[in-house]
Structure formats: C-alpha cells, structure tokens
Design a protein around this motif. Structure first.
Motif: not given
Lengths: 335, 335
Positions: A315-318, B313-325, B294-301, B327-331
């Motif tokens: 596990x990581x801290x970002x 195979x698929x490719x995305x444009x990232x519309x917004x990323x932010x870190x919420x404590x 849209x796709x919404x991914x909660x990415x746990x580090x 995880x990373x939240x990606x639209x």
C-alpha cells in the motif's frame, strides 16, 4: 475551498513536484509570492542545478507582473537576476508574503543567498515548510529574522518534507526510486504505454540520474537504449541485474558513449551512486522493495496489452499526482 | 506557472468537479471571485439541488473574507443570502472579477437569478466558460451586458463543457456513468478496495442517482445492499441485468423500502431514468460501452487481491483527477 496560507503553500508544493527528479543534486523546491492584497504574484520552482532557486524564479515572475518590464526575462543567470532585482526593485515587494517549501538558503554557492536577497527586497513575512538541515545552506530563517522579517515555520511541513526527502536521502547515502509505466488494467506491453510527454519526462529524469538499474530479462527482451535522447541529455550508467553475465553486445544500451554498464547479481553497486532510478518489472519491484525510497508511476488512461505489472500486497501514500496531457504521473511511498 | 485568467477559471473548474454527480438535476458549476488587486477572494461550487448556486456561494465566502462579518454564515437559503448581500454589500464587490464555469442563470427558480444579483452588486467583469443552453435559464450573459458588465465568454470552454455534459445529457435523455473501484494492479476483490472517504462519496452519488444498474452475477456473489446509508441518503431504484430472473430475495438490496428493483435482460429501462450509475465488472463494461457517457474510477494506491478489472482495448481522456485522502478519483470519457 479555504483560501488561506495552506492554499498558497500548496501552489508552491505542486509546482515543485513537477521538477522532482530533475533538480539533483539540488532539492525540488517551490515558492509562491503573494502581494499586499493577497494576490498571487507568482508560483515558481527550482528547475535544475545551476539555475535560479525557486524564490528567485518567483521574484523574477512577480517583478514582471508588477512592473510589466520585460527586460528581466532576458536575464537567465541567477546572479544577474539577483543584481537586477537589488538595483531595480523600488520597494515593490515590501508588503509581499513569500511562501517557500524549504528554508531559504543562506550560503553564496552557485547562486547568491536567497535569504539575503529576500531581506534586502524588504519582504517582511516568509512562510517556510521544511527546515534546511544542510549545514552549508541552513540559517536562512535566522538571517531573515535578523533583518526584521517575520518567519512562520512548519507550514505544511509534512508535505514539504516529503518533497524534500529525495534531496536528503542523496546527502545521506542515495535516493532510489522505482519507476514504471502501466495502463489502467496494469499492462506494460503492446507498444508504447506512455504518451510522448511522459516519455520525455522520463528521459529528462534519466539525464540527471547517475545510475539506472534494469533487469537482465528486460534487456534481452526489449533491447533498450536507455539514454536521454528525447531531451538531448546524458545517458546514465547502467546496472543490469542478472545472474547470467553474457549479453548480446549489439543491444543498443551497450553502445552509448561515456556510459559504464555493470552486469551484477546484487545491488552493492548502488552505494557508489547518489540519484538512482530503477526501471522495472514486477520481479524487479519485489527484489528492490526493501531499499526503494519512492515509487513513480506513469499511468496511461486506457486498456490494452496483456503482460501485467503485479506484485504481492502493498500500500502507498500518494505524495503527488498530476496530469501531463494524457497520462497521470504519481509519486508514492510505501506505507 | 502563469497566473492568468485560466488559472482562476481552473480553480473554479476543479472545485466544481468535486460535486459532479451530486448536483443532479442541476449542473455542476464552479465560481471564483477575484478582488480588485487580483486576490482570490473565494472558490466555490454548487453543492446540491435546492442549495445556492456556485456564484452565490462564492459571493458569500468573499463577503466574509472582505468584511470578517460572520453573520452571513448563519444564512443557508439562497434567497436569504441574495437578500442579505443586496442590502449589505456596500459596494465591496465593485471592482471584483467573477469567473464562472457556466453562464449565470437568468431565471427566478428555486433561487433568484444570479445574473441580476451579480449586476446589482456592481461587478463589472465576468468570465464565463460554457453557454447555458437551457431555455429557461439562459440569457444571463445578456442581462449582465445590459447592466454595464463586460462579459468575456468561452474561457476554457472545452473544459467547462466537459464539466457541464452530465447536465446536458440529463436534459436531452439521460446521463449514464460507469463507476468502478480498483487497485493499481486492477484488482477489485479481497475486501474493501476503496477508502471510507471514497465509499462515502459513492453513497452520496447513489443518493442522487435515480437508477443504479448492476449485473446479476454481482448480486448473487456479493449480496449487496446498494443503498446510500453512509450519507443517510435515498436508495436508488435498481436494474439487475440478468438472463436468469430468479434471485434469493433475502439479498439486502431487495429489502430496501421505497425502491423499485427490475430484473431484465436488456437496458430499455434506462429511457425512464435521467441520472444513471452503472456499478460494474469488466463484463458489464463491455455490455454498456456504447451508451456510457462518462467513466468514474476510484483508484486505490496499492496492490493485492486477484480478480482483475480488464476489458478489451480502450482509451480515455481524463476530465478531472483529484486525491481524496487515500484514493484517486478519476472522471474520464472514451476517445
């Protein structure tokens, strides 16, 4: 959203992370200058060794913003910027606040001391994240305080210390970071995973690495060059971690001038280097887990490929994330 | 880093994305108010339907910043804030600039018109990202212009349009987003993948979804509740996509009051709903690819688990990323 001192310091921190891995042997540092009414005058960072410190870059940008005098953009050496600002500031900075992730330097090295410059420009409030523990450069806060400047220390200190750690580790023994690129489905194969912007960023980092570590299987399979050609940079020395010492010497990495290539079955070589990038697969990750300081992942937003980066539980801290055109660039540390 | 109009608009855009998926049936909108000297007075967003618009929230925060009068924090209804500002502004906003991701509204709906409020406060410069094409609310720019306000349109319009798309789609027919949570190695199993903050965020989104789509196998395996208990919210109706119509009705999701559950082998049900979240596995991803907006991914580090989210195979444009404590939240949107 709260617009407070942390907001300004975070601007400085995020700007500095863009240059993490590029400033060696100097630290990554960011600075934000805020005018007397709370206006953000500049957010800048230190870019590379030999160039101006973050505070000087911020003062340079702010000088232009306040005066619209483009002459200052002609000045590139830190010494010239210092001299120009000292002669031409006309007290425009007097009521500004400076936010800097690291205590301003106190020594006259490649550039004049930032602490004395800040004092002489009449800045009366400085917010500092990390203390400088480098014996040559520290005492910046003291110089400021001796010159009627109020210094507020330890603002977002943890975040600033995370930013500074690579520098500190390189002073202690060495800074080791593990870099990989993957898609959302964790694949690392089937053509370029990363965007051209990400690959340029990696080459810029290789250019200031002194050692690049790679696995023998990767060398045999990918036949890489592992240089810094996308930025016209210096190719780092290479440690190929491999039991088998025989390699086809026509593989490009063996034919880059001025580089040493070591083929070894342990990591003892690392003690002779200071700024070390490991470019690795999952098995290299497992092998180096105990001595890697930071992890750097270039995440391409897509699916495809088949070979996956996959390791046992961790596990990581970002520490920082940013988007560079297509990809997400993530700095992390294991917890 | 350039501190220009795009910098201020980006602050507004990033603030607004924090509430994407929470503002339905209203759009996600952000606003940034900048004082006469370029100081950032406020960065706020619209939070949920029935509450104040982004511009009003920004004016409220800025009022406090400029006056230190805490009374305004006692006001929660948009109407009360409007009235208070109109009676008490003392021309403090006259030289401010407003940046808003969407043309200010012109209609007196749940809240009074933002365009008239901005005009009456004497703000003379407004920067707008997206045009409001909602016939009831548009004409905000015209109202401003009629009141001696200079309106600069189309600032970061593409980014603002991306932010606005969910609202536009819900007006046209419906907005459909696909949400999943994974670790860095693309795994989705072995305990909670996401942090508690991310799970609360998902529940807040379920609370304003009208339909949640899920696969029959997931229902049988996970026996989920799929409600919004972490935010004391409303449980959305459920569409279980399944050929097999028989389910153990003791599974929690069947026993939530006031919810409809459909078990169907197609997606025709979606036409009856407006704000639709698909919570899915890889196979649901493949099934719904053609109509997801849209796709919404909660990415746990971290690494761990074994079942992987993996699609062709698929490719995305990232519309917004932010870190919420953690995880990373990606639209994202497919390209």
């Amino acid at each position: 959203m709260l617009i407070d001192n942390s907001f300004y310091m975070n601007l400085a921190i995020n700007e500095a992370w863009k240059y993490q891995g590029l400033t060696y042997p100097n630290p990554a540092v960011g600075a934000c200058l805020v005018g007397k009414n709370g206006e953000v005058l500049a957010v800048e960072a230190h870019h590379r060794s030999g160039e101006a410190h973050a505070e000087v870059n911020a003062l340079k940008s702010a000088y232009y913003k306040l005066t619209k005098n483009e002459y200052i953009f002609k000045l590139t050496s830190s010494l010239d910027i210092h001299k120009y600002l000292l002669s031409n500031h006309n007290n425009i900075f007097i009521n500004s606040k400076l936010f800097t992730t690291l205590e301003p330097c106190s020594h006259y090295g490649k550039t004049p001391s930032c602490a004395s410059l800040i004092s002489e420009l009449g800045i009366k409030e400085v917010y500092v994240g990390s203390y400088d523990t480098n014996e040559v450069a520290q005492k910046g806060n003291a110089i400021l305080a001796d010159n009627s400047c109020v210094v507020y220390t330890e603002l977002l200190q943890k975040e600033c210390d995370d930013l500074l750690l690579p520098f500190k580790r390189s002073l202690e023994d060495n800074f080791v970071y593990f870099k990989w690129a993957q898609r959302l489905n964790a694949t690392t194969d089937d053509g370029n995973v990363s965007s051209i912007e990400s690959r340029i960023d990696v080459h810029a980092k290789r250019n200031v690495c002194d050692l690049l570590v790679i696995g023998g299987n990767t060398v045999r399979m990918d036949r890489p060059t592992l240089d810094a050609r996308l930025v016209d940079g210096k190719a780092p020395d290479i440690l190929i971690y491999s039991r088998e010492k025989e390699f086809d010497k026509s593989i490009a990495l063996f034919n880059v001038k001025g580089r040493k290539v070591f083929i070894e079955n342990d990591f003892k070589r690392l003690v002779s280097y200071k700024n070390i990038m490991i470019e690795g697969t999952s098995s290299m990750y497992e092998l180096t887990r105990d001595f890697v300081d930071y992890y750097l992942c270039y995440l391409a937003p897509g699916f495809g490929g088949s070979n996956k980066f996959d390791v046992s539980e961790d596990n990581f801290d970002i520490l920082n994330i940013r988007q560079d055109k297509q990809d997400i660039i993530m700095w992390m540390k294991r917890i």
